[in-house]
Scaffold this motif. Structure first.
Motif, mmCIF file in Angstrom:
data_model
loop_
_atom_site.group_PDB
_atom_site.id
_atom_site.type_symbol
_atom_site.label_atom_id
_atom_site.label_comp_id
_atom_site.label_asym_id
_atom_site.label_seq_id
_atom_site.Cartn_x
_atom_site.Cartn_y
_atom_site.Cartn_z
ATOM 1 N N THR A 28 -54.634 9.957 -10.913
ATOM 2 C CA THR A 28 -55.655 9.073 -10.321
ATOM 3 C C THR A 28 -56.433 8.557 -11.243
ATOM 4 O O THR A 28 -56.716 9.013 -12.185
ATOM 5 C CB THR A 28 -56.679 9.878 -9.234
ATOM 6 N N LEU A 29 -56.961 7.179 -10.883
ATOM 7 C CA LEU A 29 -57.859 6.421 -11.713
ATOM 8 C C LEU A 29 -59.279 6.279 -11.185
ATOM 9 O O LEU A 29 -59.126 6.089 -9.826
ATOM 10 C CB LEU A 29 -57.166 5.082 -12.144
ATOM 11 N N TYR A 156 -51.929 4.887 -20.114
ATOM 12 C CA TYR A 156 -53.150 4.571 -19.889
ATOM 13 C C TYR A 156 -53.855 3.617 -21.278
ATOM 14 O O TYR A 156 -54.834 2.871 -20.944
ATOM 15 C CB TYR A 156 -54.220 5.982 -19.999
ATOM 16 N N GLU A 157 -53.543 3.973 -22.472
ATOM 17 C CA GLU A 157 -53.958 3.002 -23.548
ATOM 18 C C GLU A 157 -53.701 1.688 -23.349
ATOM 19 O O GLU A 157 -54.437 0.762 -23.620
ATOM 20 C CB GLU A 157 -53.300 3.704 -24.880
ATOM 21 N N PHE A 174 -62.085 2.587 -17.524
ATOM 22 C CA PHE A 174 -61.116 3.476 -16.439
ATOM 23 C C PHE A 174 -61.190 4.839 -17.049
ATOM 24 O O PHE A 174 -61.304 5.176 -18.371
ATOM 25 C CB PHE A 174 -59.597 2.915 -16.412
ATOM 26 N N THR A 175 -61.232 5.948 -16.103
ATOM 27 C CA THR A 175 -61.066 7.293 -16.327
ATOM 28 C C THR A 175 -59.873 7.837 -15.500
ATOM 29 O O THR A 175 -59.299 7.011 -14.658
ATOM 30 C CB THR A 175 -62.248 8.214 -16.064
ATOM 31 N N MET A 176 -59.207 8.829 -16.075
ATOM 32 C CA MET A 176 -57.727 9.267 -15.301
ATOM 33 C C MET A 176 -57.986 10.592 -15.258
ATOM 34 O O MET A 176 -58.411 11.516 -16.057
ATOM 35 C CB MET A 176 -56.723 8.769 -16.143
ATOM 36 N N GLU A 177 -57.254 11.277 -14.262
ATOM 37 C CA GLU A 177 -57.085 12.428 -13.869
ATOM 38 C C GLU A 177 -55.642 12.818 -13.574
ATOM 39 O O GLU A 177 -55.160 12.251 -12.776
ATOM 40 C CB GLU A 177 -58.082 13.048 -12.622
ATOM 41 N N ILE A 195 -59.815 11.293 -20.032
ATOM 42 C CA ILE A 195 -58.596 11.894 -19.289
ATOM 43 C C ILE A 195 -58.750 13.278 -19.110
ATOM 44 O O ILE A 195 -58.780 14.002 -20.210
ATOM 45 C CB ILE A 195 -57.233 11.447 -20.153
ATOM 46 N N THR A 196 -58.251 13.816 -17.992
ATOM 47 C CA THR A 196 -58.733 15.272 -17.847
ATOM 48 C C THR A 196 -57.388 15.811 -17.045
ATOM 49 O O THR A 196 -56.863 14.878 -16.539
ATOM 50 C CB THR A 196 -60.010 15.596 -16.768
#
Length: 619
Positions: A28-29, A156-157, A174-177, A195-196
């Protein structure tokens, strides 16, 4: 915009159609501070992309609209702690969308769709078996193949780099899970600040995903500190609105929950107790018996089948066609200078000029402009700490006329409150009369009691013109309680009986200065509160209300007055109020006439003694 999600139930239906296993990769973003990060330049790029094949006329219209949007974004004011600030600084190009802006949600979706449309190949797997959608600032990507954490970080990069190139800036972060239940605890992604890894149940929007026997299941997600609140029943909304809220909540709960052997026989109030408690606190109508999840799901399927029938489809098409053909007239709240209602005027024009094609709908909407906001804020600051001395609450001073038989105040100490909405309850029938008063509460109720006796006395002497005139002022309270006081022989007996059967309650008290400002207008504050209270009581149980429709539609009779402030700081004003006043002696009309002639003769002599124009005398 095919990449956007309308609601969580659509996402659940889409994911159930996919063959998702534990080997699939789900990420998820989220965009950090999305609205403030979207600038006018990003919106312009998105509009130009989606209108690249549009006619030139539409492009010119879009340019004009963008100029208006830019003007709105560059002239936004925010208030905090009683002060006003210019939003986003002085540079219009660097300002972002405002949270809560009227167009912000649409423009945010437009920019997000623009990004996904141009980076569509990044959301395609090796065999094209991927799923990707976005809702506002939240996106989801499902890859059927198993991806390692390093591969996801590489993706992601590259994605963040291409987004920066596409929009021409690095403002969108953006952050990502990553949902990876099998990930070991010691595994940490490269971009740990962005990122988590989620090793438990995953959530997206208000949908929670979990595994049950290698099958993907869904249920409603609640954040740890989330507090549910729904529209309170005391608000001024229609009965249909209050009935629609619990219906929509229960429909959402059952549509977002997967049915399996463990929960199919469990009722909705047991599965989601917090939602039901919030509905009960709001006082909304709820079913006496809640269905089980299996029963609710079967009803949901039947409703879906019913909506897919040919008759229902035809009805929906006709409804959509009527909506598309309708012409909307938006009328502001303060537009009240017409003699007739606007809808009636439009209908007359349609009939007069034979315009059957004009199917109009009315919308009453008006937003407070900046000047009104400033004036309201200024008025609040100026009036802080200022009270009207004569309208302040006073202690009880009731005598035997107002005291009950046990010596207690009939009004429980509220007898000298002003500017109140009160309720007079008949203890024998539990019916209530709602009224308002600007003066002392006990003076208004004393008038009610007197009207009851006037009506009883008139029924015994119908030929007396004075008693008839007094009875003509009777209201619904007098007509109701006159039946109970029919055996009384004088006003004292009537008052004593009324004090036994009537209980008084103060429902609402207004701020005197603010209420007086709107007195004798259609928007009178205290009158509006009284009407709302009566309509709410009628909606709950009309048989328990003594008031009639006249109390709702009657004109405002609140009196206006000058305010007497409690504190005087001006020495001159204090001297003026304390000095001795001298009453002038009354003069006869003859003396006033003689003085008038004397003044006239004086100015005549002065005019005759003046030198001619252009002549000057030198001493």
């Amino acid at each position: 915009m095919r990449k956007t999600i309308k609601q969580a139930s659509q996402l659940k239906e889409d994911l159930e159609k996919l063959n998702i296993t534990k080997q699939s990769s789900i990420v998820t973003l989220d965009i950090e501070a999305m609205y403030p990060s979207i600038q006018i330049g990003h919106v312009q790029r998105a509009v130009e992309y989606f209108l690249k094949d549009a006619p030139e006329e539409d492009k010119e219209k879009a340019k004009s609209c963008l100029e208006m949007i830019k003007f709105g974004m560059s002239n936004t004011m925010i208030t905090f702690a009683g002060k006003y600030y210019e939003y986003g600084g002085s540079d219009a190009e660097s300002k972002g969308l405002t949270i809560g802006g009227y167009e912000s949600a649409f423009l945010a979706d437009l920019v997000a769709a623009f990004i996904l449309e141009n980076l569509d190949e990044m959301f395609q797997g090796d065999g094209g078996d991927t799923y990707s959608k976005i809702y506002r600032d939240d996106g989801i990507k499902v890859d059927m193949t198993n991806k390692t954490t390093d591969e996801i970080c590489d993706w992601y990069e590259e994605f963040q780099s291409r987004v920066n190139t596409l929009i021409g800036s690095d403002s969108l972060k953006f952050t990502m899970e990553i949902w990876k239940p099998s990930s070991p605890p010691e595994e940490v992604p490269r971009y740990s600040d962005k990122i988590t890894i989620c090793r438990n149940d995953a959530s997206y929007l208000d949908l929670e995903m979990y595994w049950r026997h290698d099958e993907l299941q869904f249920r409603v997600h609640l954040k740890p500190n989330q507090e549910l609140k729904y529209l309170n029943k005391s608000s001024a909304h229609t009965k249909a609105t209050f009935e629609a809220i619990p219906h929509g909540v229960l429909h959402r709960l059952k549509s977002l929950t997967s049915v399996h052997e463990d929960n199919e026989d469990t009722t909705l109030d047991v599965l989601y107790p917090k939602h039901i408690e919030a509905l009960e606190r709001a006082g909304l109508p709820l079913p006496k018996v809640y269905p089980t999840l299996k029963e609710a799901n079967e009803k949901l399927k039947n409703d879906t089948i019913l909506r897919s029938t040919e008759e229902e489809q035809q009805r929906r098409k006709k409804q959509q066609k009527d909506y598309a053909r309708a012409t909307y007239f938006v009328i502001g709240r303060t537009t009240n200078f017409w003699d007739k209602p606007v809808c009636g005027m439009i209908k007359e024009l349609v009939m007069k000029h034979k315009l059957p094609w004009l199917r109009f709908k009315m919308a009453n909407s008006r937003y407070t402009n900046l000047g009104e906001l400033f004036n309201a804020d200024l008025s609040t600051k100026v009036m802080t700490g200022i009270v009207d001395e004569e309208m302040m609450d006073e202690t009880c001073n009731c005598n035997a006329l107002f005291l009950c038989e046990d010596g207690e105040c009939l009004y429980d100490g509220d007898c000298r409150k002003k500017m109140v909405i009160y309720g007079l309850k008949d203890k024998t029938t539990d019916k209530i009369y709602y009224g308002k008063t600007v003066q002392h509460l006990k003076l208004r109720t004393s008038t009610h009691f007197q009207q009851v006796w006037s009506l009883v006395d008139y029924k015994r002497n119908p030929n007396d013109p004075k008693k008839k005139k007094a009875a003509m002022k009777s209201d619904s309270f007098a007509y109701h309680f006159a039946k109970l006081c029919g055996d009384c022989t004088n006003s004292n007996q009537s008052r004593a009986k009324l004090k036994q059967v009537v209980s008084v309650e103060v429902i609402w008290q207004g701020e005197p200065i603010q209420c007086t400002k709107s007195a004798r207008t259609r928007a009178c504050k205290i009158c509006m509160v009284e009407r709302k209270q009566i309509m709410k009581a009628l909606r709950d149980d009309k048989h328990k209300v003594i008031n009639e429709n006249d109390d709702i539609y009657a004109a405002c009779k609140c009196s206006t007055r000058f305010h007497k402030f409690a504190h005087i700081d001006s020495d001159a004003l204090r001297t003026r109020l304390t000095q001795k006043k001298v009453t002038p002696k009354r003069k006869s009309k003859k003396a006033c006439g003689n003085r008038k002639h004397a003044v006239s003769d004086y100015f005549t002599r002065e005019r005759e003694s003046r030198p001619p124009a252009g002549i000057s005398f030198v001493a």
